[in-house]
Design a protein around this motif. Structure first.
Motif, PDB file in Angstrom:
ATOM      1  N   ALA A 192       7.548   6.728  11.060  1.00 10.79           N
ATOM      2  CA  ALA A 192       7.080   6.926   9.698  1.00 10.79           C
ATOM      3  C   ALA A 192       8.184   6.783   8.660  1.00 10.79           C
ATOM      4  O   ALA A 192       8.003   6.128   7.627  1.00 10.79           O
ATOM      5  N   GLN A 193       9.342   7.373   8.902  1.00 13.83           N
ATOM      6  CA  GLN A 193      10.394   7.343   7.892  1.00 13.83           C
ATOM      7  C   GLN A 193      10.922   5.931   7.673  1.00 13.83           C
ATOM      8  O   GLN A 193      11.228   5.553   6.536  1.00 13.83           O
ATOM      9  N   ALA A 194      10.997   5.131   8.736  1.00 12.21           N
ATOM     10  CA  ALA A 194      11.448   3.750   8.575  1.00 12.21           C
ATOM     11  C   ALA A 194      10.479   2.961   7.700  1.00 12.21           C
ATOM     12  O   ALA A 194      10.901   2.138   6.871  1.00 12.21           O
ATOM     13  N   VAL A 195       9.189   3.211   7.858  1.00  9.84           N
ATOM     14  CA  VAL A 195       8.190   2.547   7.029  1.00  9.84           C
ATOM     15  C   VAL A 195       8.359   2.971   5.574  1.00  9.84           C
ATOM     16  O   VAL A 195       8.316   2.150   4.649  1.00  9.84           O
ATOM     17  N   MET A 196       8.575   4.262   5.367  1.00 11.48           N
ATOM     18  CA  MET A 196       8.766   4.777   4.016  1.00 11.48           C
ATOM     19  C   MET A 196      10.009   4.162   3.368  1.00 11.48           C
ATOM     20  O   MET A 196       9.990   3.777   2.193  1.00 11.48           O
ATOM     21  N   ASP A 197      11.097   4.077   4.117  1.00 17.99           N
ATOM     22  CA  ASP A 197      12.342   3.526   3.577  1.00 17.99           C
ATOM     23  C   ASP A 197      12.162   2.067   3.171  1.00 17.99           C
ATOM     24  O   ASP A 197      12.650   1.627   2.123  1.00 17.99           O
ATOM     25  N   ALA A 198      11.439   1.301   4.000  1.00 11.50           N
ATOM     26  CA  ALA A 198      11.263  -0.122   3.724  1.00 11.50           C
ATOM     27  C   ALA A 198      10.392  -0.355   2.492  1.00 11.50           C
ATOM     28  O   ALA A 198      10.539  -1.375   1.807  1.00 11.50           O
ATOM     29  N   ALA A 199       9.489   0.593   2.210  1.00 13.17           N
ATOM     30  CA  ALA A 199       8.574   0.425   1.080  1.00 13.17           C
ATOM     31  C   ALA A 199       9.013   1.201  -0.156  1.00 13.17           C
ATOM     32  O   ALA A 199       8.250   1.296  -1.131  1.00 13.17           O
ATOM     33  N   ALA A 200      10.244   1.720  -0.154  1.00 18.00           N
ATOM     34  CA  ALA A 200      10.685   2.626  -1.215  1.00 18.00           C
ATOM     35  C   ALA A 200      10.640   1.985  -2.598  1.00 18.00           C
ATOM     36  O   ALA A 200      10.362   2.656  -3.593  1.00 18.00           O
ATOM     37  N   ASP A 201      10.922   0.691  -2.702  1.00 16.48           N
ATOM     38  CA  ASP A 201      10.993   0.037  -4.009  1.00 16.48           C
ATOM     39  C   ASP A 201       9.708  -0.697  -4.392  1.00 16.48           C
ATOM     40  O   ASP A 201       9.667  -1.361  -5.432  1.00 16.48           O
ATOM     41  N   VAL A 202       8.691  -0.590  -3.568  1.00 17.96           N
ATOM     42  CA  VAL A 202       7.434  -1.270  -3.871  1.00 17.96           C
ATOM     43  C   VAL A 202       6.691  -0.495  -4.964  1.00 17.96           C
ATOM     44  O   VAL A 202       6.549   0.724  -4.884  1.00 17.96           O
ATOM     45  N   PRO A 203       6.222  -1.168  -6.002  1.00 16.09           N
ATOM     46  CA  PRO A 203       5.504  -0.461  -7.076  1.00 16.09           C
ATOM     47  C   PRO A 203       4.183   0.116  -6.577  1.00 16.09           C
ATOM     48  O   PRO A 203       3.630  -0.332  -5.568  1.00 16.09           O
ATOM     49  N   ARG A 204       3.703   1.094  -7.292  1.00 14.79           N
ATOM     50  CA  ARG A 204       2.421   1.683  -6.929  1.00 14.79           C
ATOM     51  C   ARG A 204       1.278   0.709  -7.250  1.00 14.79           C
ATOM     52  O   ARG A 204       1.358  -0.056  -8.210  1.00 14.79           O
ATOM     53  N   ALA A 205       0.253   0.771  -6.426  1.00 11.64           N
ATOM     54  CA  ALA A 205      -0.933  -0.067  -6.634  1.00 11.64           C
ATOM     55  C   ALA A 205      -2.012   0.750  -7.328  1.00 11.64           C
ATOM     56  O   ALA A 205      -2.046   1.984  -7.224  1.00 11.64           O
ATOM     57  N   ILE A 206      -2.892   0.068  -8.031  1.00 12.58           N
ATOM     58  CA  ILE A 206      -3.937   0.723  -8.804  1.00 12.58           C
ATOM     59  C   ILE A 206      -5.281   0.076  -8.483  1.00 12.58           C
ATOM     60  O   ILE A 206      -5.407  -1.153  -8.495  1.00 12.58           O
ATOM     61  N   HIS A 207      -6.269   0.921  -8.178  1.00 13.86           N
ATOM     62  CA  HIS A 207      -7.626   0.454  -7.877  1.00 13.86           C
ATOM     63  C   HIS A 207      -8.636   1.349  -8.577  1.00 13.86           C
ATOM     64  O   HIS A 207      -8.399   2.551  -8.765  1.00 13.86           O
ATOM     65  N   PRO A 208      -9.786   0.793  -8.980  1.00 18.14           N
ATOM     66  CA  PRO A 208     -10.799   1.610  -9.653  1.00 18.14           C
ATOM     67  C   PRO A 208     -11.389   2.661  -8.723  1.00 18.14           C
ATOM     68  O   PRO A 208     -11.595   2.410  -7.529  1.00 18.14           O
ATOM     69  N   ALA A 209     -11.660   3.836  -9.285  1.00 16.34           N
ATOM     70  CA  ALA A 209     -12.303   4.891  -8.498  1.00 16.34           C
ATOM     71  C   ALA A 209     -13.746   4.519  -8.170  1.00 16.34           C
ATOM     72  O   ALA A 209     -14.275   4.897  -7.113  1.00 16.34           O
ATOM     73  N   VAL A 210     -14.369   3.775  -9.066  1.00 21.07           N
ATOM     74  CA  VAL A 210     -15.746   3.309  -8.873  1.00 21.07           C
ATOM     75  C   VAL A 210     -15.800   1.843  -9.280  1.00 21.07           C
ATOM     76  O   VAL A 210     -15.222   1.455 -10.300  1.00 21.07           O
ATOM     77  N   TRP A 211     -16.441   1.022  -8.483  1.00 19.63           N
ATOM     78  CA  TRP A 211     -16.643  -0.372  -8.885  1.00 19.63           C
ATOM     79  C   TRP A 211     -18.083  -0.761  -8.577  1.00 19.63           C
ATOM     80  O   TRP A 211     -18.778  -0.078  -7.809  1.00 19.63           O
ATOM     81  N   THR A 212     -18.543  -1.845  -9.184  1.00 18.82           N
ATOM     82  CA  THR A 212     -19.933  -2.273  -9.061  1.00 18.82           C
ATOM     83  C   THR A 212     -20.015  -3.598  -8.314  1.00 18.82           C
ATOM     84  O   THR A 212     -19.383  -4.585  -8.691  1.00 18.82           O
ATOM     85  N   ARG A 213     -20.799  -3.608  -7.248  1.00 17.95           N
ATOM     86  CA  ARG A 213     -20.993  -4.825  -6.466  1.00 17.95           C
ATOM     87  C   ARG A 213     -21.834  -5.830  -7.240  1.00 17.95           C
ATOM     88  O   ARG A 213     -22.557  -5.477  -8.174  1.00 17.95           O
ATOM     89  N   SER A 214     -21.762  -7.087  -6.822  1.00 21.28           N
ATOM     90  CA  SER A 214     -22.552  -8.132  -7.481  1.00 21.28           C
ATOM     91  C   SER A 214     -24.042  -7.866  -7.340  1.00 21.28           C
ATOM     92  O   SER A 214     -24.849  -8.303  -8.162  1.00 21.28           O
ATOM     93  N   SER A 215     -24.413  -7.093  -6.297  1.00 21.17           N
ATOM     94  CA  SER A 215     -25.819  -6.748  -6.089  1.00 21.17           C
ATOM     95  C   SER A 215     -26.247  -5.552  -6.936  1.00 21.17           C
ATOM     96  O   SER A 215     -27.416  -5.164  -6.908  1.00 21.17           O
ATOM     97  N   GLY A 216     -25.302  -4.966  -7.697  1.00 19.18           N
ATOM     98  CA  GLY A 216     -25.650  -3.927  -8.661  1.00 19.18           C
ATOM     99  C   GLY A 216     -25.324  -2.505  -8.253  1.00 19.18           C
ATOM    100  O   GLY A 216     -25.312  -1.612  -9.110  1.00 19.18           O
ATOM    101  N   GLU A 217     -25.057  -2.242  -6.964  1.00 22.70           N
ATOM    102  CA  GLU A 217     -24.773  -0.873  -6.547  1.00 22.70           C
ATOM    103  C   GLU A 217     -23.366  -0.454  -6.954  1.00 22.70           C
ATOM    104  O   GLU A 217     -22.421  -1.228  -6.863  1.00 22.70           O
TER     105      GLU A 217
END
Length: 319
Positions: A192-217
């Motif tokens: 785990a720590q090696a993975v954390m070290d390798a990703a230390a400088d990667v920016p945070r990602a952002i995703h919507p809490a809710v999104w709408t499918r093309s079918s409307g849901e």
């Protein structure tokens, strides 16, 4: 040719089962189209009584799109002849143990969607089981459409239009949004720590809490694992709101989720844009081995914080 299609769970629209799909059928254009349409409608498909081989795993995955090669060279591959197939193995006596409500368990994972820490979300994952513990070791799935409908109306209104910040974080002691009662880390995974070290400088990602499918849901698509807060609202109030949402996800998923008890002749695909998944954990005295392919794709709604575009250092961990 007619496929043997049945509900995943009687009386529910979420998920489906297909029995006895053959290697030859995976190459039939009409059958491929029928399976893809079913996948889009149902979110999860369990393929039962299929040939338990790597060849079948790759052929079935190809029905849904090209495979995405895992970017980390450290993640075990099955075979150079089968690119994109990764190996996920627990051996008794190794670390990565947790206690859930006083129960000691290996390979437990909270509800999440894959690649939350990336700006792009893979389309799907396809799993098969090689070594199955006699009890536990199940993979759970919860439909974001059903979770959205089940979420408290006040919470639905509060998160409308909000985006969630995510960062690669495989140190389980750092997991806190929606952690179940009695959650405790007994030993961290040695990698785990090696993975954390390798990703230390990667920016945070952002995703919507809710999104709408093309079918409307509308889809509730919050990953409690690796969530860090709401974009523009990393305040005590914002964190309390995210905690409330994640706690409800764990609560509602108890009734809405489907946990798959594996057989060697099973394979399973889930929609990573719609479905959350988790792992039940199992008694550490037993081993468990899973293999997974990743289907390329992106829903186009994620991005990196502050307009960052450099993804070269993203290191993904196989679970």
């Amino acid at each position: 040719m007619t496929l043997d299609v049945r509900p995943l769970t009687e009386g529910r629209a979420f998920g489906a089962r297909i029995g006895g799909l053959t290697l030859a059928q995976t190459q039939d254009p009409a059958i491929r189209a029928q399976i893809n349409a079913l996948f889009e409608a149902k979110g999860v498909i369990v393929f039962e009584d299929v040939e338990p081989s790597g060849q079948m795993h790759v052929a079935l995955s190809d029905v849904f799109g090209p495979l995405k090669e895992h970017p980390s060279k450290a993640v075990p591959r099955v075979d150079d002849a089968m690119p994109g197939v990764i190996d996920m193995t627990y051996t008794p006596g190794t670390d990565g143990l947790m206690s859930i409500g006083g129960r000691k368990t290996a390979q437990w994972l909270p509800w999440h969607f894959d690649h939350a820490y990336n700006n792009e979300l893979n389309r799907a994952g396809v799993l098969r089981a090689i070594d199955i513990p006699p009890d536990g070791g199940m993979t759970g799935f919860a439909d974001g459409i059903e979770l959205y409908e089940a979420l408290s109306p006040d919470l639905r209104a509060a998160i409308e239009g909000k985006n969630v910040l995510y960062r690669m974080n495989v140190i389980m002691a750092n997991f806190h949004f929606g952690a179940p009662e009695g959650f405790a880390v007994l030993s961290e995974n040695s990698h785990a720590q090696a993975v954390m070290d390798a990703a230390a400088d990667v920016p945070r990602a952002i995703h919507p809490a809710v999104w709408t499918r093309s079918s409307g849901e509308k889809v509730l698509h919050v990953s409690p694992w690796m969530a860090e807060g709401f974009e523009g609202d990393e305040t005590p109030e914002g964190n309390a709101l995210l905690q409330a949402v994640c706690a409800e996800i764990f609560e509602k998923a108890q009734a809405l989720s489907y946990f798959h008890k594996w057989k060697e002749t099973d394979m399973l695909i889930w929609d990573n844009w719609r479905v959350l998944h988790a792992v039940s954990g199992h008694d550490p005295q037993y081993g468990r081995r899973m293999q997974r392919t990743t289907i390329k794709g992106d829903y186009g709604l994620g991005y990196f914080e502050n307009g960052a575009t450099n993804t070269n250092r993203i290191v993904e961990r196989a679970y």
